[in-house]
Design a protein around this motif. Structure first.
Motif, PDB file in Angstrom:
ATOM      1  N   UNK A 243      23.802  14.776  22.889  1.00  0.00           N
ATOM      2  CA  UNK A 243      23.131  15.511  23.959  1.00  0.00           C
ATOM      3  C   UNK A 243      23.812  15.268  25.306  1.00  0.00           C
ATOM      4  N   UNK A 244      24.318  14.064  25.519  1.00  0.00           N
ATOM      5  CA  UNK A 244      25.036  13.783  26.766  1.00  0.00           C
ATOM      6  C   UNK A 244      26.294  14.637  26.872  1.00  0.00           C
ATOM      7  N   UNK A 245      27.017  14.753  25.774  1.00  0.00           N
ATOM      8  CA  UNK A 245      28.217  15.595  25.766  1.00  0.00           C
ATOM      9  C   UNK A 245      27.860  17.058  25.989  1.00  0.00           C
ATOM     10  N   UNK A 246      26.740  17.507  25.408  1.00  0.00           N
ATOM     11  CA  UNK A 246      26.306  18.889  25.601  1.00  0.00           C
ATOM     12  C   UNK A 246      25.939  19.132  27.056  1.00  0.00           C
ATOM     13  N   UNK A 247      25.232  18.181  27.670  1.00  0.00           N
ATOM     14  CA  UNK A 247      24.872  18.335  29.080  1.00  0.00           C
ATOM     15  C   UNK A 247      26.121  18.341  29.956  1.00  0.00           C
ATOM     16  N   UNK A 248      27.112  17.550  29.590  1.00  0.00           N
ATOM     17  CA  UNK A 248      28.358  17.521  30.360  1.00  0.00           C
ATOM     18  C   UNK A 248      29.078  18.864  30.283  1.00  0.00           C
ATOM     19  N   UNK A 249      29.172  19.429  29.075  1.00  0.00           N
ATOM     20  CA  UNK A 249      29.821  20.741  28.916  1.00  0.00           C
ATOM     21  C   UNK A 249      29.030  21.826  29.640  1.00  0.00           C
ATOM     22  N   UNK A 250      27.710  21.784  29.497  1.00  0.00           N
ATOM     23  CA  UNK A 250      26.882  22.780  30.179  1.00  0.00           C
ATOM     24  C   UNK A 250      26.990  22.627  31.685  1.00  0.00           C
ATOM     25  N   UNK A 251      27.076  21.386  32.151  1.00  0.00           N
ATOM     26  CA  UNK A 251      27.218  21.149  33.578  1.00  0.00           C
ATOM     27  C   UNK A 251      28.500  21.740  34.136  1.00  0.00           C
ATOM     28  N   UNK A 252      29.573  21.664  33.365  1.00  0.00           N
ATOM     29  CA  UNK A 252      30.843  22.250  33.811  1.00  0.00           C
ATOM     30  C   UNK A 252      30.732  23.764  33.920  1.00  0.00           C
ATOM     31  N   UNK A 253      30.024  24.375  32.984  1.00  0.00           N
ATOM     32  CA  UNK A 253      29.808  25.828  33.039  1.00  0.00           C
ATOM     33  C   UNK A 253      28.927  26.193  34.231  1.00  0.00           C
ATOM     34  N   UNK A 254      27.846  25.435  34.447  1.00  0.00           N
ATOM     35  CA  UNK A 254      26.962  25.711  35.578  1.00  0.00           C
ATOM     36  C   UNK A 254      27.693  25.523  36.906  1.00  0.00           C
ATOM     37  N   UNK A 255      28.582  24.545  36.950  1.00  0.00           N
ATOM     38  CA  UNK A 255      29.357  24.322  38.178  1.00  0.00           C
ATOM     39  C   UNK A 255      30.198  25.544  38.516  1.00  0.00           C
ATOM     40  N   UNK A 256      30.709  26.229  37.504  1.00  0.00           N
ATOM     41  CA  UNK A 256      31.477  27.451  37.743  1.00  0.00           C
ATOM     42  C   UNK A 256      30.620  28.539  38.385  1.00  0.00           C
ATOM     43  N   UNK A 257      29.303  28.481  38.130  1.00  0.00           N
ATOM     44  CA  UNK A 257      28.378  29.489  38.649  1.00  0.00           C
ATOM     45  C   UNK A 257      27.787  29.098  39.996  1.00  0.00           C
ATOM     46  N   UNK A 258      28.177  27.935  40.515  1.00  0.00           N
ATOM     47  CA  UNK A 258      27.574  27.428  41.751  1.00  0.00           C
ATOM     48  C   UNK A 258      28.633  27.032  42.765  1.00  0.00           C
ATOM     49  N   UNK A 259      29.474  27.962  43.198  1.00  0.00           N
ATOM     50  CA  UNK A 259      30.547  27.606  44.136  1.00  0.00           C
ATOM     51  C   UNK A 259      30.030  27.097  45.479  1.00  0.00           C
ATOM     52  N   UNK A 260      28.865  27.567  45.915  1.00  0.00           N
ATOM     53  CA  UNK A 260      28.338  27.121  47.200  1.00  0.00           C
ATOM     54  C   UNK A 260      28.022  25.626  47.177  1.00  0.00           C
ATOM     55  N   UNK A 261      27.664  25.124  45.997  1.00  0.00           N
ATOM     56  CA  UNK A 261      27.392  23.698  45.871  1.00  0.00           C
ATOM     57  C   UNK A 261      28.694  22.915  45.762  1.00  0.00           C
ATOM     58  N   UNK A 262      29.571  23.346  44.886  1.00  0.00           N
ATOM     59  CA  UNK A 262      30.817  22.586  44.674  1.00  0.00           C
ATOM     60  C   UNK A 262      31.694  22.557  45.934  1.00  0.00           C
ATOM     61  N   UNK A 263      31.587  23.600  46.766  1.00  0.00           N
ATOM     62  CA  UNK A 263      32.357  23.599  48.011  1.00  0.00           C
ATOM     63  C   UNK A 263      31.926  22.476  48.959  1.00  0.00           C
ATOM     64  N   UNK A 264      30.721  21.956  48.747  1.00  0.00           N
ATOM     65  CA  UNK A 264      30.198  20.896  49.612  1.00  0.00           C
ATOM     66  C   UNK A 264      30.526  19.502  49.081  1.00  0.00           C
ATOM     67  N   UNK A 265      31.193  19.443  47.928  1.00  0.00           N
ATOM     68  CA  UNK A 265      31.430  18.151  47.279  1.00  0.00           C
ATOM     69  C   UNK A 265      32.864  17.665  47.467  1.00  0.00           C
ATOM     70  N   UNK A 266      33.383  17.813  48.669  1.00  0.00           N
ATOM     71  CA  UNK A 266      34.768  17.415  48.912  1.00  0.00           C
ATOM     72  C   UNK A 266      34.903  16.299  49.950  1.00  0.00           C
ATOM     73  N   UNK A 267      33.812  15.985  50.633  1.00  0.00           N
ATOM     74  CA  UNK A 267      33.894  14.981  51.693  1.00  0.00           C
ATOM     75  C   UNK A 267      33.474  13.600  51.233  1.00  0.00           C
ATOM     76  N   UNK A 268      33.517  12.660  52.167  1.00  0.00           N
ATOM     77  CA  UNK A 268      33.126  11.286  51.850  1.00  0.00           C
ATOM     78  C   UNK A 268      31.635  11.166  51.535  1.00  0.00           C
ATOM     79  N   UNK A 269      30.865  12.170  51.957  1.00  0.00           N
ATOM     80  CA  UNK A 269      29.419  12.132  51.734  1.00  0.00           C
ATOM     81  C   UNK A 269      29.009  12.859  50.456  1.00  0.00           C
ATOM     82  N   UNK A 270      29.965  13.128  49.569  1.00  0.00           N
ATOM     83  CA  UNK A 270      29.687  13.978  48.407  1.00  0.00           C
ATOM     84  C   UNK A 270      28.608  13.405  47.500  1.00  0.00           C
ATOM     85  N   UNK A 271      28.491  12.088  47.370  1.00  0.00           N
ATOM     86  CA  UNK A 271      27.440  11.522  46.512  1.00  0.00           C
ATOM     87  C   UNK A 271      26.067  11.709  47.140  1.00  0.00           C
TER      88      UNK A 271
END
Length: 425
Positions: free
Chosen positions: A355-383
């Motif tokens: 299930x962890x591997x499935x969530x990881x794969x699904x998360x990668x697909x969802x990340x492709x659908x959420x560019x507005x979020x991933x664009x914010x994950x490049x700075x030192x405050x990303x966590x």
């Protein structure tokens, strides 16, 4: 626990994954106002037009090809209903979460019922009665066509009693093990004889020629009983409220054991109204202490991620919707298809390597659908941004180390979605 963490905890439990903006609004309103707003009655959604039940046009002389065509049409209707319901869940709100709770509680599967209209009608029953007194809900469910088909109630006749529905109603839906006897099961089965499902009308009716109307001794009462009389005995039984409270606790508070006796007593004091029970549960001091103890069910995990990432589920293509459902299938939970009358498992049963591997794969697909979020994950405050977007109170040192090792924004988001902090709320 700070006020913000307290309302975050409340929103995570009562809804399908709150957004950061919803948490901000709740923090401004406060716990009490947020709880009242969440539990306020909601208007029933406009149901989808599924068309008539294909099985209704079949007769004894139907050909194999006609039956196969009806099965394909049925499958298409179930897929359409599943898509509509996932969109309803992603729209947010405590009412839909409660509908899903009752679906897992009165677990009924389209695999056997083979009728999307009947499954939709059962959903509407949960929406109509699920937030109020349990009495009307139990009375309606004893007449529910989908449940009757699921538990072989249509085979229960005066000449050939079938105890499935009678047993499960007491054991799994209203009282729990130990609150009834085998004689009670036999007596209840007699009370429920004669109910038949009309697929054309989408209703259940009592056929008197198949019904056993003789007096019974059931749960301490002797006399002639109908369905409503049986329902009243169930909800007035001393085991009913503690049983329902424990089920609510397991899905909304913590799956790690039963609530302590004093907690159960405080919650059940609210009476049979489900909204009052939920309100008492969320206000109880023990509720705040359950943070970080409840493993998200796959539907909660996926719908919550879709909501928090701003994925426009209503505008996804048919192929993308199929991927949503295939992800849920891989995780082991598809709406309308519980594995048994006992419903879906809870707790650590959902936490496997697969299930962890499935969530990881699904998360990668969802990340492709959420560019507005991933664009914010490049700075030192990303966590910190991740914790805010995913409404996670904080990361453990181990997770921080794992997340800091990931530089690609999409992989970072996928890793966070597969983290223990996100899987366990």
């Amino acid at each position: 626990m700070t006020d913000r963490r307290l309302v975050s905890h409340l929103l995570r439990r009562l809804t399908f994954g709150p957004t950061s903006a919803e948490v901000d609004a709740a923090a401004r309103s406060g716990f009490e106002a947020t709880l009242r707003a969440l539990l306020r009655p909601a208007a029933d959604p406009a149901p989808p037009d599924l068309g008539p039940d294909p099985a209704a046009r079949l007769g004894r002389d139907s050909t194999r090809e006609q039956r196969q065509a009806a099965r394909r049409e049925q499958a298409g209707q179930v897929a359409a209903l599943t898509r509509w319901w996932l969109e309803r869940m992603a729209a947010g709100g405590a009412a839909e979460k409660l509908t899903f709770f009752w679906h897992g509680h009165w677990a009924t599967s389209a695999r056997k019922v083979r009728s999307a209209p009947l499954m939709l009608a059962q959903q509407q029953t949960f929406r109509r009665y699920g937030s109020g007194d349990t009495g009307p809900l139990v009375r309606a469910m004893l007449r529910d066509p989908a449940l009757i088909l699921w538990l072989d109630g249509q085979r229960n006749s005066r000449k050939a009693p079938n105890e499935n529905l009678a047993r499960e109603v007491m054991e799994l839906f209203t009282l729990g093990v130990g609150a009834y006897t085998e004689d009670d099961v036999k007596a209840a089965a007699r009370v429920l004889t004669g109910w038949q499902v009309d697929r054309v009308a989408g209703t259940a009716r009592l056929e008197t020629r198949r019904h056993d109307a003789r007096p019974v001794t059931l749960l301490g009462r002797t006399g002639t009983l109908d369905v409503d009389g049986y329902a009243d005995l169930l909800v007035r039984h001393e085991a009913h409220l503690p049983f329902v409270t424990r089920r609510l606790w397991a899905r909304y508070a913590s799956a790690d054991g039963l609530p302590p006796a004093d907690v159960t007593a405080r919650i059940t004091a609210a009476g049979r109204d489900t909204t009052a029970l939920l309100s008492a549960l969320c206000r109880d001091p023990a509720f705040a202490a359950t943070t970080g103890t409840l493993v998200k069910q796959p539907v909660e995990w996926l719908v919550g991620a879709v909501r928090q990432l701003g994925v426009p589920i209503g505008r996804l293509s048919a192929g993308e919707h199929r991927r949503l459902v295939s992800t849920l299938q891989a995780l082991g939970q598809i709406p309308l298809r519980p594995p048994s009358v006992g419903g879906w498992p809870a707790g650590v049963a959902w936490l496997t390597t697969a299930s962890t591997l499935t969530r990881l794969r699904a998360g990668q697909w969802l990340a492709d659908l959420a560019p507005e979020v991933t664009d914010r994950l490049t700075g030192d405050d990303r966590l910190d941004v991740l914790a805010d977007v995913l409404v996670v109170d904080g990361w453990t040192d181990r997770t921080v180390s794992a997340l800091r090792a990931v530089t690609n924004p999409k992989r970072l988001l996928a890793t966070a979605l597969a983290s223990p902090e996100y899987a366990i709320q």
